[in-house]
Design an enzyme around this catalytic site. Structure first.
Site, PDB file in Angstrom:
ATOM      1  N   HIS A   1       9.619 -26.082   0.430  1.00 17.80           N
ATOM      2  CA  HIS A   1       9.056 -27.378  -0.247  1.00 17.80           C
ATOM      3  C   HIS A   1       7.986 -26.568  -1.488  1.00 17.80           C
ATOM      4  CE1 HIS A   1      10.561 -30.324   2.506  1.00 17.80           C
ATOM      5  NE2 HIS A   1      10.857 -29.282   3.160  1.00 17.80           N
TER       6      HIS A   1
ATOM      7  N   GLU B   1       0.979  -1.273   0.029  1.00 17.59           N
ATOM      8  CA  GLU B   1      -0.099   0.059  -0.047  1.00 17.59           C
ATOM      9  C   GLU B   1       0.977   1.409  -0.032  1.00 17.59           C
ATOM     10  OE1 GLU B   1      -4.454  -0.858   1.851  1.00 17.59           O
ATOM     11  OE2 GLU B   1      -3.292   0.596   3.116  1.00 17.59           O
TER      12      GLU B   1
ATOM     13  N   LYS C   1     -13.745  -0.075  -4.089  1.00 20.11           N
ATOM     14  CA  LYS C   1     -14.853   0.328  -3.081  1.00 20.11           C
ATOM     15  C   LYS C   1     -16.032   0.920  -3.923  1.00 20.11           C
ATOM     16  CE  LYS C   1     -11.735   0.673   1.007  1.00 20.11           C
ATOM     17  NZ  LYS C   1     -11.352   2.031   1.886  1.00 20.11           N
TER      18      LYS C   1
END
Ligand code: PA5
Length: 480
Positions: A331, A310, A445
Site C-alpha cells: 500500500h 556496510e 564520528k
C-alpha cells in the site's frame, strides 16, 4: 544434531525463475548466458572463500562461529537462564552489528506480542528492551523511567543488563550504559555487578577494562569477527537465549550451510545469489528490495540492510538495500515498484508453512462479502498476495527472486542468515571491494566527537567551524 522434523526435505531455497527473460521480459531478464559469463569469476571468489583469502580475509572468523559456538551452547544457556531468573526486564544495549541480529532473532522467533504476555506465558523469560542504539532523548528517558529507583524485591520489576560493544567506545552504547549502570548501582548496590553481563573484545577496549575492574561476567566477540557478521557469536546468541530462543537449532542451521559443498559451487545459494545481485546491478538495478512476507521478518530486513550497506557500499559503488514488509508496504512502495523507475531487483522472503495459521471463519449473513475466503488460512492468503504481486511485477518487467523458509524456526533462520553472510562476502569480492571493513562510518564520528569536545578530535570541530562561515539559506513557517 538437532532432531529436525524436515531433515530429508529441502532447507531454505532460492528460486530465481522470476529473473529469467521468459518471466521478467527479454529486456529485463537474466538468462543462462549471463550466468555462464560470470562463472569463471564466481568460481574464483568461491575458491578464495574456501582458502580464506581475498580482501579483508583477516575478518573471516565468522565462518567458524557455528561450530565453535555449538561447543559453548550449554555455558551460554546457563548464563541466559541465570539472568532470566533474576528479573523480568532485560535491557540489551548495543548498536549496528551489536544490536540488529539479536533484535531480528527475537522478532522472528519470539511471540509477536511477547512484551504483552505475562511472565508465565513467556515461559519465565524476561521482556527484552533494546537501547543504546540511538541518542534519542525520549527513548532513554523512557527506559530510565521504567527502571526501579529502589530495590523492588520482586522479579516482575527486577532488571538485568547486557551491554554489547566490540570496541567499547561506541558513543550511543557507552552513554546509555553509563546511565543504566549508574541506576543499577543506585538500586542494587554491590549486587548490580551480578545483574550485568558484557559482550566485548576478549582483550582490548574500554568495556573490557570495565569488565575486569568491576568483576562482570563477560562474553567474547572474537577479534576476527566484524560486528555485522557477529550474529552467531554471543552478540546475537545471548539475547536470543535469554528470550528463550533455541540457539542450538539456530547454530545447527548455520552449520548445515557451512558444511554444504555442492559438486558445482554455482548450485550453492550463497554463490548464485551473489552472482544474481551483481548481474542485476550491472544491468542498472542499483536498488535491491528485500520484500518480507510477514511482519515477523521485518527485523531480518533491518539486519540485511546493515549487512549489505556496510559491506558493499564503498568505493563509489554497491547496491542500495531496502526492506519492504508485505502486505503492509504494497500500500506504499508497491506502487513505486510496479510503475516507477525500473531500477530495482526484488528478493522475496517468504515462509512456506506458518504455524499457527488462523483460518477465516464463515460469518452469516456475509454482510462483509468475505465468504469467498472463508476456510482459507492467513498464511495461504499471504502467499496468494505474494504470487499475485510477483505476477503483476513480472508483467511490468520488474524481476524478482524468492527465498523460501520451509517454516519460520531457528534452524531455517540460521540457514538464511549464514547464507546471507557468505553471499555478501562473495558479492563484495565479485565487485572488487573489501566487504569486511567499514571505513566510511568513521567520518561522521570524527565530526561528532569534535563537536562534543573529545580532546583527540579537536581538528574536526575546527573544520565544522570553517564550514559554518558559509551563510545559511533558510525559510520558516509562522510560529505558534
Ligand atoms: O558492523 C559493524 O562493525 C558495526 O555496525 C558495529 O557493529 C557497530 O558500529 C557497533 O560497534 P561496537 O560493537 O564496537 O560498539
Amino acid at each position: 544434531m538437532v532432531d529436525h522434523p524436515e531433515k530429508s526435505a529441502p532447507g531454505v531455497t532460492l528460486d530465481w525463475t522470476g529473473l529469467r527473460p521468459e518471466v521478467a521480459g527479454t529486456e529485463q531478464g537474466l538468462d543462462d548466458n549471463a550466468i555462464s559469463a560470470m562463472r569463471h569469476e564466481a568460481l574464483r571468489v568461491w575458491a578464495d572463500l574456501q582458502a580464506r583469502q581475498g580482501r579483508g580475509a583477516d575478518f573471516l572468523g565468522f565462518l567458524d562461529l557455528p561450530g565453535t559456538m555449538l561447543a559453548e551452547v550449554s555455558r551460554l544457556q546457563a548464563t541466559a537462564d541465570r539472568l532470566a531468573a533474576l528479573g523480568d526486564r532485560h535491557i540489551v544495549l548495543g548498536i549496528g552489528g551489536s544490536y540488529l541480529g539479536a533484535a531480528a532473532l527475537v522478532q522472528a522467533l519470539g511471540h509477536p506480542w511477547r512484551q504483552e504476555l505475562d511472565r508465565e506465558a513467556r515461559s519465565g523469560r524476561p521482556r527484552l528492551l533494546f537501547e543504546g542504539n540511538n541518542l534519542d532523548p525520549r527513548s532513554l528517558d523512557g527506559l530510565l523511567a521504567l527502571m526501579p529507583t529502589t530495590r523492588p524485591g520482586n522479579v516482575a520489576e527486577d532488571v538485568t543488563v547486557n551491554v554489547i560493544s566490540k570496541s567499547g567506545t561506541t558513543l550511543e552504547t557507552a552513554v546509555a550504559y553509563r546511565m543504566v549502570r549508574e541506576r543499577m548501582r543506585a538500586v542494587y548496590g554491590d549486587e548490580a555487578a551480578s545483574r550485568i553481563v558484557a559482550t566485548t573484545d576478549p582483550a582490548s577496549g574500554l568495556l573490557r577494562a570495565q569488565v575486569e575492574a568491576e568483576g562482570l561476567e563477560s562474553w567474547v566477540i572474537p577479534p576476527d569477527v566484524g560486528g555485522r557478521y557477529s550474529v552467531f557469536s554471543a552478540v546475537g546468541l545471548l539475547p536470543a537465549a535469554i528470550a528463550g530462543i533455541d540457539v542450538r537449532a539456530l547454530l545447527e542451521g548455520a552449520r548445515s550451510v557451512a558444511l554444504y559443498s555442492p559438486v558445482d559451487p554455482m548450485d550453492h545459494p550463497a554463490l548464485l545469489h551473489a552472482v544474481l545481485q551483481v548481474l542485476s546491478r550491472r544491468a542498472g538495478r542499483h536498488l535491491s528490495v528485500l520484500s518480507c512476507w510477514g511482519r515477523a521478518l521485518e527485523g531480518i530486513g533491518g539486519w540485511v540492510d546493515q549487512l549489505v550497506s556496510e559491506s558493499l557500499g564503498k568505493e563509489g559503488g554497491g547496491r542500495v538495500p531496502l526492506t519492504m514488509v508485505n502486505t503492509r508496504d504494497l500500500h506504499a512502495r508497491g506502487q513505486q515498484i510496479q510503475e516507477g523507475a525500473p531500477n530495482a531487483v526484488v528478493s522475496h522472503l517468504r515462509v512456506a508453512h506458518w504455524a499457527p495459521d488462523p483460518v477465516v471463519p464463515v460469518a452469516p449473513p456475509d454482510r462483509d462479502a468475505l465468504d469467498y475466503v472463508a476456510g482459507r488460512s492467513l498464511g495461504e492468503m499471504l502467499d496468494m498476495a505474494r504470487r499475485g504481486t510477483s505476477q503483476a511485477w513480472h508483467a511490468a518487467g520488474r524481476p524478482s527472486m524468492t527465498w523460501t523458509l520451509p517454516t519460520l524456526d531457528a534452524f531455517h533462520l540460521g540457514q538464511f542468515l549464514y547464507t546471507c553472510e557468505l553471499s555478501t562476502v562473495l558479492e563484495g569480492w565479485l565487485e572488487g571491494i573489501n566487504p569486511l571493513d567499514q571505513p566510511g562510518v568513521e567520518a561522521y564520528k570524527n565530526y561528532m566527537f569534535g563537536l562534543l569536545g573529545r580532546p583527540d578530535k579537536a581538528e574536526w570541530a575546527a573544520r565544522i567551524e570553517a564550514a559554518s562561515s558559509i551563510p545559511s539559506r533558510l525559510v520558516a513557517l509562522p510560529g505558534a
